[in-house]
Scaffold this motif. Structure first.
Motif, PDB file in Angstrom:
ATOM      1  N   VAL A  12       0.841  -1.203   0.000  1.00  0.00           N
ATOM      2  CA  VAL A  12       0.000   0.000   0.000  1.00  0.00           C
ATOM      3  C   VAL A  12       0.874   1.251   0.000  1.00  0.00           C
ATOM      4  CG1 VAL A  12      -1.799   1.260   1.247  1.00  0.00           C
ATOM      5  CG2 VAL A  12      -1.854  -1.253   1.167  1.00  0.00           C
ATOM      6  N   VAL A  13       1.866   1.297   0.885  1.00  0.00           N
ATOM      7  CA  VAL A  13       2.744   2.456   0.970  1.00  0.00           C
ATOM      8  C   VAL A  13       3.581   2.598  -0.305  1.00  0.00           C
ATOM      9  CG1 VAL A  13       4.612   3.540   2.270  1.00  0.00           C
ATOM     10  CG2 VAL A  13       2.800   2.317   3.482  1.00  0.00           C
ATOM     11  N   MET A  14       4.087   1.486  -0.815  1.00  0.00           N
ATOM     12  CA  MET A  14       4.923   1.560  -2.016  1.00  0.00           C
ATOM     13  C   MET A  14       4.117   1.987  -3.244  1.00  0.00           C
ATOM     14  SD  MET A  14       7.650   1.197  -0.518  1.00  0.00           S
ATOM     15  CE  MET A  14       8.687   1.500  -1.917  1.00  0.00           C
ATOM     16  N   GLU A  15       2.879   1.537  -3.352  1.00  0.00           N
ATOM     17  CA  GLU A  15       2.024   1.976  -4.466  1.00  0.00           C
ATOM     18  C   GLU A  15       1.744   3.471  -4.353  1.00  0.00           C
ATOM     19  OE1 GLU A  15       0.156   1.808  -7.979  1.00  0.00           O
ATOM     20  OE2 GLU A  15       1.164   0.093  -7.068  1.00  0.00           O
ATOM     21  N   ALA A  16       1.484   3.939  -3.134  1.00  0.00           N
ATOM     22  CA  ALA A  16       1.247   5.367  -2.929  1.00  0.00           C
ATOM     23  C   ALA A  16       2.493   6.178  -3.281  1.00  0.00           C
ATOM     24  CB  ALA A  16       0.838   5.624  -1.483  1.00  0.00           C
ATOM     25  N   ARG A  17       3.644   5.676  -2.904  1.00  0.00           N
ATOM     26  CA  ARG A  17       4.893   6.380  -3.225  1.00  0.00           C
ATOM     27  C   ARG A  17       5.109   6.442  -4.739  1.00  0.00           C
ATOM     28  NH1 ARG A  17      10.948   5.572  -0.678  1.00  0.00           N
ATOM     29  NH2 ARG A  17      11.953   6.972  -2.155  1.00  0.00           N
ATOM     30  N   ALA A  18       4.849   5.337  -5.426  1.00  0.00           N
ATOM     31  CA  ALA A  18       4.995   5.323  -6.889  1.00  0.00           C
ATOM     32  C   ALA A  18       4.026   6.314  -7.537  1.00  0.00           C
ATOM     33  CB  ALA A  18       4.771   3.911  -7.428  1.00  0.00           C
ATOM     34  N   LEU A  19       2.793   6.374  -7.049  1.00  0.00           N
ATOM     35  CA  LEU A  19       1.816   7.332  -7.574  1.00  0.00           C
ATOM     36  C   LEU A  19       2.250   8.769  -7.294  1.00  0.00           C
ATOM     37  CD1 LEU A  19      -1.551   5.601  -6.690  1.00  0.00           C
ATOM     38  CD2 LEU A  19      -0.804   6.319  -8.956  1.00  0.00           C
ATOM     39  N   SER A  20       2.775   9.005  -6.112  1.00  0.00           N
ATOM     40  CA  SER A  20       3.254  10.337  -5.758  1.00  0.00           C
ATOM     41  C   SER A  20       4.326  10.790  -6.743  1.00  0.00           C
ATOM     42  CB  SER A  20       3.818  10.310  -4.334  1.00  0.00           C
ATOM     43  OG  SER A  20       4.489  11.500  -4.030  1.00  0.00           O
ATOM     44  N   ASP A  21       5.260   9.895  -7.037  1.00  0.00           N
ATOM     45  CA  ASP A  21       6.318  10.225  -7.995  1.00  0.00           C
ATOM     46  C   ASP A  21       5.752  10.460  -9.394  1.00  0.00           C
ATOM     47  OD1 ASP A  21       8.205  10.016  -5.995  1.00  0.00           O
ATOM     48  OD2 ASP A  21       8.806   7.970  -6.529  1.00  0.00           O
ATOM     49  N   LEU A  23       2.679  11.281 -10.333  1.00  0.00           N
ATOM     50  CA  LEU A  23       1.777  12.426 -10.423  1.00  0.00           C
ATOM     51  C   LEU A  23       2.413  13.731  -9.937  1.00  0.00           C
ATOM     52  CD1 LEU A  23      -1.465  10.690  -9.099  1.00  0.00           C
ATOM     53  CD2 LEU A  23      -0.864  11.185 -11.488  1.00  0.00           C
ATOM     54  N   ASN A  24       3.629  13.625  -9.374  1.00  0.00           N
ATOM     55  CA  ASN A  24       4.326  14.771  -8.821  1.00  0.00           C
ATOM     56  C   ASN A  24       3.484  15.479  -7.760  1.00  0.00           C
ATOM     57  OD1 ASN A  24       6.664  16.341  -8.639  1.00  0.00           O
ATOM     58  ND2 ASN A  24       5.775  17.928  -9.964  1.00  0.00           N
ATOM     59  N   ARG A  25       2.920  14.662  -6.846  1.00  0.00           N
ATOM     60  CA  ARG A  25       2.065  15.176  -5.757  1.00  0.00           C
ATOM     61  C   ARG A  25       2.569  14.641  -4.428  1.00  0.00           C
ATOM     62  NH1 ARG A  25      -3.433  16.846  -6.927  1.00  0.00           N
ATOM     63  NH2 ARG A  25      -3.257  17.449  -4.760  1.00  0.00           N
ATOM     64  N   ALA A  80      11.288  11.632  -3.141  1.00  0.00           N
ATOM     65  CA  ALA A  80      11.534  12.887  -3.843  1.00  0.00           C
ATOM     66  C   ALA A  80      10.596  13.999  -3.377  1.00  0.00           C
ATOM     67  CB  ALA A  80      11.379  12.671  -5.351  1.00  0.00           C
ATOM     68  N   LEU A  81       9.400  13.635  -2.975  1.00  0.00           N
ATOM     69  CA  LEU A  81       8.400  14.619  -2.572  1.00  0.00           C
ATOM     70  C   LEU A  81       8.092  14.500  -1.079  1.00  0.00           C
ATOM     71  CD1 LEU A  81       6.089  14.138  -5.644  1.00  0.00           C
ATOM     72  CD2 LEU A  81       7.452  16.158  -5.134  1.00  0.00           C
ATOM     73  N   ARG A 104      -7.681  18.782  -0.669  1.00  0.00           N
ATOM     74  CA  ARG A 104      -7.829  18.792  -2.131  1.00  0.00           C
ATOM     75  C   ARG A 104      -6.994  17.680  -2.772  1.00  0.00           C
ATOM     76  NH1 ARG A 104      -7.946  24.840  -1.532  1.00  0.00           N
ATOM     77  NH2 ARG A 104     -10.131  25.319  -1.853  1.00  0.00           N
ATOM     78  N   ALA A 105      -7.139  16.480  -2.188  1.00  0.00           N
ATOM     79  CA  ALA A 105      -6.420  15.309  -2.697  1.00  0.00           C
ATOM     80  C   ALA A 105      -6.947  14.917  -4.068  1.00  0.00           C
ATOM     81  CB  ALA A 105      -6.586  14.134  -1.729  1.00  0.00           C
ATOM     82  N   SER A 106      -6.090  14.304  -4.858  1.00  0.00           N
ATOM     83  CA  SER A 106      -6.522  13.863  -6.184  1.00  0.00           C
ATOM     84  C   SER A 106      -7.098  12.453  -6.150  1.00  0.00           C
ATOM     85  CB  SER A 106      -5.371  13.936  -7.185  1.00  0.00           C
ATOM     86  OG  SER A 106      -4.250  13.235  -6.712  1.00  0.00           O
ATOM     87  N   MET A 107      -6.772  11.686  -5.114  1.00  0.00           N
ATOM     88  CA  MET A 107      -7.343  10.348  -4.945  1.00  0.00           C
ATOM     89  C   MET A 107      -7.081   9.869  -3.532  1.00  0.00           C
ATOM     90  SD  MET A 107      -4.801   7.556  -6.742  1.00  0.00           S
ATOM     91  CE  MET A 107      -4.945   8.311  -8.343  1.00  0.00           C
ATOM     92  N   ILE A 108      -7.766   8.786  -3.170  1.00  0.00           N
ATOM     93  CA  ILE A 108      -7.569   8.141  -1.873  1.00  0.00           C
ATOM     94  C   ILE A 108      -7.069   6.728  -2.143  1.00  0.00           C
ATOM     95  CG2 ILE A 108      -8.641   7.363   0.270  1.00  0.00           C
ATOM     96  CD1 ILE A 108     -10.772   9.561  -0.158  1.00  0.00           C
ATOM     97  N   VAL A 109      -6.006   6.348  -1.449  1.00  0.00           N
ATOM     98  CA  VAL A 109      -5.433   5.012  -1.586  1.00  0.00           C
ATOM     99  C   VAL A 109      -5.644   4.267  -0.273  1.00  0.00           C
ATOM    100  CG1 VAL A 109      -3.316   3.693  -2.000  1.00  0.00           C
ATOM    101  CG2 VAL A 109      -3.675   5.883  -3.178  1.00  0.00           C
ATOM    102  N   VAL A 110      -6.172   3.050  -0.359  1.00  0.00           N
ATOM    103  CA  VAL A 110      -6.338   2.189   0.809  1.00  0.00           C
ATOM    104  C   VAL A 110      -5.964   0.765   0.429  1.00  0.00           C
ATOM    105  CG1 VAL A 110      -8.137   3.567   1.959  1.00  0.00           C
ATOM    106  CG2 VAL A 110      -8.793   1.824   0.304  1.00  0.00           C
ATOM    107  N   GLY A 111      -5.721  -0.064   1.421  1.00  0.00           N
ATOM    108  CA  GLY A 111      -5.422  -1.464   1.176  1.00  0.00           C
ATOM    109  C   GLY A 111      -6.634  -2.330   1.461  1.00  0.00           C
TER     110      GLY A 111
END
Length: 150
Positions: A12-21, A23-25, A80-81, A104-111
């Motif tokens: 869950v955390v690694m997927e969120a980190r990959a999305l952050s990178d 999407l640059n968010r 990076a972010l 103002r999040a662009s999405m919600i990530v959960v496991g």
């Protein structure tokens, strides 16, 4: 924004980190204290923040928070972010949706829940946070499947 729990599966955390990178968010990780509840339903603006965002963390909560923070520091090392961590109160799906709106999040990530009788019974009695999120708000919800370790 990521809903996180103690002993969160690393996927869950690694997927969120990959999305952050990608999407640059930046990421907001949020933990909803399971034994909390809101005592005010018609909130005045001056007490809303304190009711929805607890300022004091008791001993029971602090053990969970320390565990989550240790997991996040390891997983997010060298990110990076920037990332933040918030402790929330109330119904998990509503609290996560409320924070996502505020930030103002662009999405919600959960496991997903780990397989087993305990999580299955909990889901049967209270329902899944992911399911409630997808039903109650308009942001995209990414549900990361987790695999039982063992």
């Amino acid at each position: 924004m990521v809903g996180i729990i103690p002993n969160q599966h690393p996927e869950v955390v690694m997927e969120a980190r990959a999305l952050s990178d990608a999407l640059n968010r930046p990421i907001i990780f949020a933990y909803v204290e399971p034994n909390s509840y809101l005592v005010e339903w018609d909130l005045k603006s001056d007490i809303e923040y304190l009711s929805l965002h607890p300022q004091e963390i008791d001993e029971d909560i602090s053990a969970d928070v320390a565990l989550i923070l240790a997991t996040l520091w390891r997983a997010m090392e060298g990110a990076a972010l920037p990332w933040r961590f918030r402790v929330l109160a109330g119904d998990p799906a509503k609290a996560l949706a409320r924070l996502a709106r505020e930030a103002r999040a662009s999405m919600i990530v959960v496991g997903t829940r780990e397989p087993g009788v305990g999580p299955l019974l909990s889901e049967f009695l209270g329902g899944s946070t992911a399911a409630h999120l997808t039903e109650q708000q308009l942001l995209p919800v990414l549900v990361v499947p987790v695999v039982a370790i063992g």
